[in-house]
Write a protein that holds these residues in place. Structure first.
Motif, PDB file in Angstrom:
ATOM      1  N   TYR A  52       1.081  -0.914  -0.063  1.00 45.91           N
ATOM      2  CA  TYR A  52       0.031   0.092  -0.227  1.00 45.91           C
ATOM      3  C   TYR A  52       0.728   1.303  -0.115  1.00 45.91           C
ATOM      4  O   TYR A  52       1.770   1.901   0.820  1.00 45.91           O
ATOM      5  N   SER A  53       0.389   1.611  -0.667  1.00 48.25           N
ATOM      6  CA  SER A  53       1.487   3.052  -1.108  1.00 48.25           C
ATOM      7  C   SER A  53       1.162   4.392  -2.527  1.00 48.25           C
ATOM      8  O   SER A  53       0.328   3.806  -3.498  1.00 48.25           O
ATOM      9  N   GLN A  54       1.954   5.200  -2.361  1.00 47.56           N
ATOM     10  CA  GLN A  54       1.049   5.940  -3.321  1.00 47.56           C
ATOM     11  C   GLN A  54       1.405   5.570  -5.305  1.00 47.56           C
ATOM     12  O   GLN A  54       0.489   5.477  -5.776  1.00 47.56           O
ATOM     13  N   LEU A 108      -2.589  12.348  -4.004  1.00 39.93           N
ATOM     14  CA  LEU A 108      -1.625  11.353  -3.120  1.00 39.93           C
ATOM     15  C   LEU A 108      -1.224  12.641  -2.311  1.00 39.93           C
ATOM     16  O   LEU A 108      -0.498  13.058  -2.204  1.00 39.93           O
ATOM     17  N   ASN A 119       1.800  12.090   1.229  1.00 41.37           N
ATOM     18  CA  ASN A 119       1.751  11.392   1.676  1.00 41.37           C
ATOM     19  C   ASN A 119       3.114  12.582   3.295  1.00 41.37           C
ATOM     20  O   ASN A 119       4.035  12.098   3.420  1.00 41.37           O
ATOM     21  N   ARG A 134      -7.405   4.662   3.240  1.00 40.30           N
ATOM     22  CA  ARG A 134      -5.818   4.537   4.622  1.00 40.30           C
ATOM     23  C   ARG A 134      -5.030   2.894   4.660  1.00 40.30           C
ATOM     24  O   ARG A 134      -4.406   3.165   5.453  1.00 40.30           O
ATOM     25  N   ASN A 135      -6.170   2.900   3.602  1.00 41.19           N
ATOM     26  CA  ASN A 135      -5.395   1.123   3.567  1.00 41.19           C
ATOM     27  C   ASN A 135      -5.987   0.714   2.140  1.00 41.19           C
ATOM     28  O   ASN A 135      -7.089   1.708   1.450  1.00 41.19           O
ATOM     29  N   VAL A 137      -5.790   9.963  -0.735  1.00 39.79           N
ATOM     30  CA  VAL A 137      -4.790   8.806  -0.475  1.00 39.79           C
ATOM     31  C   VAL A 137      -3.650   9.220   0.253  1.00 39.79           C
ATOM     32  O   VAL A 137      -2.856   9.654   0.355  1.00 39.79           O
ATOM     33  N   THR A 151      -0.521   8.083   2.323  1.00 41.53           N
ATOM     34  CA  THR A 151       0.319   7.074   2.602  1.00 41.53           C
ATOM     35  C   THR A 151       1.499   7.243   3.432  1.00 41.53           C
ATOM     36  O   THR A 151       1.539   8.893   4.226  1.00 41.53           O
ATOM     37  N   ASP A 152       2.886   7.117   3.355  1.00 36.39           N
ATOM     38  CA  ASP A 152       4.075   7.390   4.317  1.00 36.39           C
ATOM     39  C   ASP A 152       5.060   7.047   3.513  1.00 36.39           C
ATOM     40  O   ASP A 152       4.949   6.373   2.472  1.00 36.39           O
ATOM     41  N   ASP A 212       7.574   4.321   2.790  1.00 30.86           N
ATOM     42  CA  ASP A 212       6.148   2.956   1.801  1.00 30.86           C
ATOM     43  C   ASP A 212       6.602   3.165   0.211  1.00 30.86           C
ATOM     44  O   ASP A 212       6.530   2.561   0.174  1.00 30.86           O
ATOM     45  N   ASP A 213       6.118   4.415   0.438  1.00 33.83           N
ATOM     46  CA  ASP A 213       6.642   4.721  -1.110  1.00 33.83           C
ATOM     47  C   ASP A 213       8.098   4.455  -1.478  1.00 33.83           C
ATOM     48  O   ASP A 213       8.018   4.521  -2.871  1.00 33.83           O
TER      49      ASP A 213
END
Length: 559
Positions: free
Chosen positions: A370-372, A468, A470, A515-516, A540, A542-543, A546-547
């Motif tokens: 799970y990410s951009q 997106l 983050n 968020r998921n 969306v 994301t962290d 994680d991206d």
């Protein structure tokens, strides 16, 4: 013996190469090294005239007599300003002259030193091109001097035939004449539109004669089926590179370089470049290493864009017409050309197409966390199933780079100067003038910078946004070394905790968030629904790490 000043020698060599045979020279000490070079050069005839005002008109008279560019060389200071009347007259007569002015070092301009008034730009609109030459200290600065002199000498010969100004900064000592020969400088050729069919035919023949030809298509003005068809046709015989900004035929070049590195087998020996800007920095760096490949460009605006730093020539033509014509010419050419067989060309195509196939398969097989990246992947896969007409705008930076991985259609993007501002407003304006569905995939910094795009009562239900978020400029964390800086998080990447919910509420925009992975899939399904009466936005979250990891894992799999 010639001057030891490299900029003067570059200029002298290119004047000869471009056919400037006559130079009217005026007295002075700062321009003496230039005059010395001209006098030493057997291909240039010098005509001394003391009064600069008269000298300019002497040059015009010569240009009128033999219909070829003539130069006038003056020293620094007010000497240059005396040439203005002749420059204006020459430009309006379409018999432009080449004004060459010596100048003091740039750092001394306006410092109350002798003859140090600003000379660059002194002729304003009376010239079509003004360039300044400092003394080059490395290969890149040498390339710059070569390029801008070529630009000026091409400009004076184009159909407008306006005057040009070449301003030469010269440091002391001035009078060291130790260079035995002039350097052999690259000359950039120019083929005007009146002869573009013949020029394109020549290019088609050169492509067929090359062992490793390559065609690169940069950003095109709009989605066009003729361009896509031409790229597909040419691609059967020539390695053809294009991004989502060009057509529906996509080459994942950034990812491919992760595999091939600087392998010379993939280096072209002939390059043809069409269109405008490109996203891939790696492509540019890779092709700059392909020197001395022959390199041509199709130019609609007659500007010289020496993107790969070894341009051979430009052809003035419409890129769509040029691509269509080349597709027909190349497709009709068979067999042996100048000793190079189809089999030789086919080997270069084969190794490229094998890599393209491998990259496509690895992208398809890769299931990012799970990410951009996963958001864009799911969005593009879901969009492909829609049965309505649509247009997709991507914002600059990370967003458009993800488009190059997952989009299989033409993408709109403000890639003219690559700024993040205005991406949302451009897409919003597009949606107002269009009945089709319009999507905007955009990063958080770009969105919040341009949030006033939503403060508009003209927006309708055909406008959808995939935001997106983050919490900062994620692309900065992928720049080697920058993430180690204490300034990166707050001062460079502009980390934040802002959301778009309030902005959407105040502007009557339908708001959703994810968020998921489960919320993401549901949100994208709702975003793509065509029956909404007002604009919609899916944010969306994301962290950043994680991206970054998702992209790194894909690159690792490809290697």
């Amino acid at each position: 013996m010639f001057s030891d000043k490299k900029n003067i020698n570059i200029l002298t060599s290119l004047l000869v190469a471009h056919g400037v045979k006559r130079v009217v020279v005026c007295p002075g000490s700062r321009n003496a090294p230039i005059v010395h070079n001209f006098n030493e050069c057997a291909d240039i005839i010098c005509y001394p005239v003391t009064d600069e005002r008269s000298a300019g008109f002497y040059a015009l008279g010569m240009a009128l007599a033999d219909n070829s560019p003539v130069a006038v060389c003056v020293t620094s200071g007010t000497a240059l300003l005396n040439v203005v009347p002749a420059v204006a007259e020459a430009s309006y007569r379409h018999r432009g002259i080449v004004v060459i002015s010596a100048d003091r070092p740039l750092e001394w301009i306006d410092q109350l030193d002798g003859q140090t008034l600003p000379q660059s730009g002194a002729f304003g609109k009376y010239v079509s091109k003004c360039v300044s030459l400092s003394e080059p200290n490395n290969e890149q600065e040498h390339w710059y001097c070569n390029r801008v002199v070529n630009e000026a000498l091409i400009a004076v010969k184009t159909h407008e035939r306006k005057s040009v100004h070449i301003n030469v900064h010269i440091n002391e000592p001035l009078f060291n004449f130790t260079q035995q020969e002039l350097p052999l400088e690259r000359i950039i050729s120019y083929m005007p539109s009146v002869m573009n069919l013949d020029a394109l035919r020549t290019i088609a023949e050169r492509i067929q004669a090359a062992h490793k030809p390559m065609i690169i298509v940069g950003q095109t003005r709009s989605r066009n089926s003729e361009v896509t068809d031409a790229i597909k046709t040419i691609g059967r015989k020539v390695v053809t590179i294009s991004e989502t900004l060009a057509s529906d035929v996509i080459t994942h070049f950034d990812l491919m370089l992760s595999r091939i590195g600087k392998d010379e087998r993939y280096m072209p020996d002939f390059i043809l470049f069409l269109g405008d800007n490109m996203v891939s920095k790696r492509l540019k760096k890779f092709l700059r290493l392909s020197h001395p490949a022959e390199s041509w460009a199709i130019s609609e605006d007659r500007e010289i864009h020496d993107t790969f730093m070894h341009l051979t020539g430009i052809i003035e033509a419409d890129y769509k017409e040029a691509l269509t014509a080349l597709a027909k010419m190349i497709n009709e050419t068979e067999g042996m050309q100048d000793g190079v067989s189809d089999l030789d060309n086919a080997e270069f195509r084969h190794i490229w197409h094998e890599q393209i196939k491998i990259i496509d398969e690895k992208i398809t097989a890769y299931d990012p966390q799970y990410s951009q990246m996963s958001a864009v992947k799911i969005f593009e896969e879901s969009l492909a199933d829609m049965d309505y007409e649509y247009h997709v705008h991507y914002a600059n930076s990370s967003a458009v780079r993800l488009a190059d991985i997952y989009s299989d259609h033409y993408v709109w993007c403000n890639r003219g100067v690559n700024g993040i501002e205005g991406s949302l407003s451009t897409a919003a304006g597009f949606s107002v003038a269009c009945r089709d569905m319009v999507f905007c995939v955009i990063g958080d910094l770009s969105f919040f910078y341009d949030q006033n795009a939503l403060w508009n009562t003209n927006l309708r239900g055909n406008f959808r946004m995939l935001l997106l978020n983050n919490g900062g400029g994620g692309i900065f964390y992928n720049l080697k070394g920058l993430k180690e800086s204490n300034a990166c998080e707050k001062l460079v990447a502009a980390c934040h905790m802002t959301t778009a919910q309030g902005i959407c509420t105040q502007n009557d925009i339908g708001y959703m968030s994810a968020r998921n992975a489960e919320e993401l899939r549901l949100g994208i399904a709702m975003l793509l629904a065509s029956d909404a009466k007002r604009p919609m936005l899916l944010e969306v979250f994301t962290d950043i790490s994680d991206d970054s990891n998702a992209l790194s894992e894909l690159v690792k799999n490809i290697k």
